[in-house]
Design an enzyme around this catalytic site. Structure first.
Site, PDB file in Angstrom:
ATOM      1  N   GLY A 131     104.090  27.309 -35.265  1.00 36.69           N
ATOM      2  CA  GLY A 131     105.358  27.801 -35.796  1.00 36.69           C
ATOM      3  C   GLY A 131     105.672  27.307 -37.198  1.00 36.69           C
ATOM      4  O   GLY A 131     106.718  27.642 -37.749  1.00 36.69           O
ATOM      5  N   HIS A 132     104.802  26.508 -37.808  1.00 40.58           N
ATOM      6  CA  HIS A 132     105.101  25.894 -39.121  1.00 40.58           C
ATOM      7  C   HIS A 132     103.907  25.996 -40.037  1.00 40.58           C
ATOM      8  O   HIS A 132     103.219  25.006 -40.262  1.00 40.58           O
ATOM      9  CB  HIS A 132     105.478  24.433 -38.933  1.00 40.58           C
ATOM     10  CG  HIS A 132     106.192  23.840 -40.110  1.00 40.58           C
ATOM     11  ND1 HIS A 132     105.535  23.223 -41.154  1.00 40.58           N
ATOM     12  CD2 HIS A 132     107.512  23.762 -40.402  1.00 40.58           C
ATOM     13  CE1 HIS A 132     106.434  22.779 -42.021  1.00 40.58           C
ATOM     14  NE2 HIS A 132     107.629  23.090 -41.598  1.00 40.58           N
ATOM     15  N   PHE A 133     103.603  26.983 -40.626  1.00 38.46           N
ATOM     16  CA  PHE A 133     104.121  28.348 -40.555  1.00 38.46           C
ATOM     17  C   PHE A 133     102.935  29.222 -40.186  1.00 38.46           C
ATOM     18  O   PHE A 133     101.848  28.994 -40.720  1.00 38.46           O
ATOM     19  CB  PHE A 133     104.695  28.765 -41.905  1.00 38.46           C
ATOM     20  CG  PHE A 133     105.815  27.877 -42.383  1.00 38.46           C
ATOM     21  CD1 PHE A 133     107.091  28.059 -41.881  1.00 38.46           C
ATOM     22  CD2 PHE A 133     105.590  26.866 -43.292  1.00 38.46           C
ATOM     23  CE1 PHE A 133     108.139  27.260 -42.334  1.00 38.46           C
ATOM     24  CE2 PHE A 133     106.634  26.065 -43.728  1.00 38.46           C
ATOM     25  CZ  PHE A 133     107.914  26.250 -43.254  1.00 38.46           C
TER      26      PHE A 133
ATOM     27  N   VAL B 284     101.389  24.373 -42.651  1.00 37.97           N
ATOM     28  CA  VAL B 284     101.710  23.169 -43.414  1.00 37.97           C
ATOM     29  C   VAL B 284     102.221  22.116 -42.425  1.00 37.97           C
ATOM     30  O   VAL B 284     103.083  22.423 -41.594  1.00 37.97           O
ATOM     31  CB  VAL B 284     102.812  23.456 -44.470  1.00 37.97           C
ATOM     32  CG1 VAL B 284     103.202  22.189 -45.213  1.00 37.97           C
ATOM     33  CG2 VAL B 284     102.364  24.529 -45.443  1.00 37.97           C
TER      34      VAL B 284
ATOM     35  N   PHE C 151     101.948  22.010 -33.888  1.00 38.41           N
ATOM     36  CA  PHE C 151     103.040  22.396 -34.787  1.00 38.41           C
ATOM     37  C   PHE C 151     102.667  23.549 -35.709  1.00 38.41           C
ATOM     38  O   PHE C 151     103.553  24.224 -36.236  1.00 38.41           O
ATOM     39  CB  PHE C 151     103.550  21.192 -35.594  1.00 38.41           C
ATOM     40  CG  PHE C 151     102.484  20.339 -36.206  1.00 38.41           C
ATOM     41  CD1 PHE C 151     101.848  20.711 -37.374  1.00 38.41           C
ATOM     42  CD2 PHE C 151     102.128  19.140 -35.608  1.00 38.41           C
ATOM     43  CE1 PHE C 151     100.868  19.917 -37.939  1.00 38.41           C
ATOM     44  CE2 PHE C 151     101.149  18.331 -36.165  1.00 38.41           C
ATOM     45  CZ  PHE C 151     100.527  18.717 -37.338  1.00 38.41           C
TER      46      PHE C 151
END
Length: 148
Positions: free
Chosen positions: A55-57, A62, A52
């Site tokens: 893309g986050h971030f 986070v 994750f």
């Protein structure tokens, strides 16, 4: 019973014998305390390799809050599905109430996941769930579940 009786050392293989989650969605790495059907303490080692974080971030990784809640739910499922009457079943979300996010969870953090089952009626129940990073609350929620 003495509290020491509930100290356990469950790794990923033992956890996978209890709950059906697998990579990339198994979000707990070990369980150190468990009272079947009552309480669990589990851990998630958060690394930069988590899918994750792509893309986050990208500029500031986070852990998504919903995945912290999911990790708490998986920990709670270990406690519930370790109870003899629910072994081999699946715990599904019934609802999430009072969710609060208090601290960013970033690569390098170790999430301590505590879930206390506060009510069970038939196949449904409620757990009080809290996630910590270094003894500071990162997230908390009341999670409702159904056993299917």
């Amino acid at each position: 019973m003495e509290q020491e009786e509930f100290n356990v050392n469950l790794g990923v293989k033992e956890i996978q014998e209890i709950i059906p989650h697998r990579y990339p969605f198994l979000l707990i790495d070990k369980v150190t305390y468990m009272e079947p059907g009552k309480k669990v303490i589990a851990y998630k080692n958060v690394t930069m390799n988590e899918y994750f974080f792509q893309g986050h971030f990208p500029a500031e990784p986070v852990m998504p809050g919903v995945l912290i809640i999911e990790a708490l739910a998986q920990a709670g499922a270990v406690a519930i599905l370790s109870q003899d009457s629910f072994k081999g079943k699946i715990a599904f979300f019934g609802g999430i109430n009072k969710a609060k996010f208090r601290k960013k969870v970033v690569p390098g953090d170790v999430l301590k996941l505590e879930v206390e089952i506060v009510k069970i009626k038939g196949p449904a129940g409620i757990g009080k769930a809290t996630a910590y990073v270094e003894d500071k609350k990162a997230a908390e929620a009341e999670i409702m579940f159904m056993i299917g």
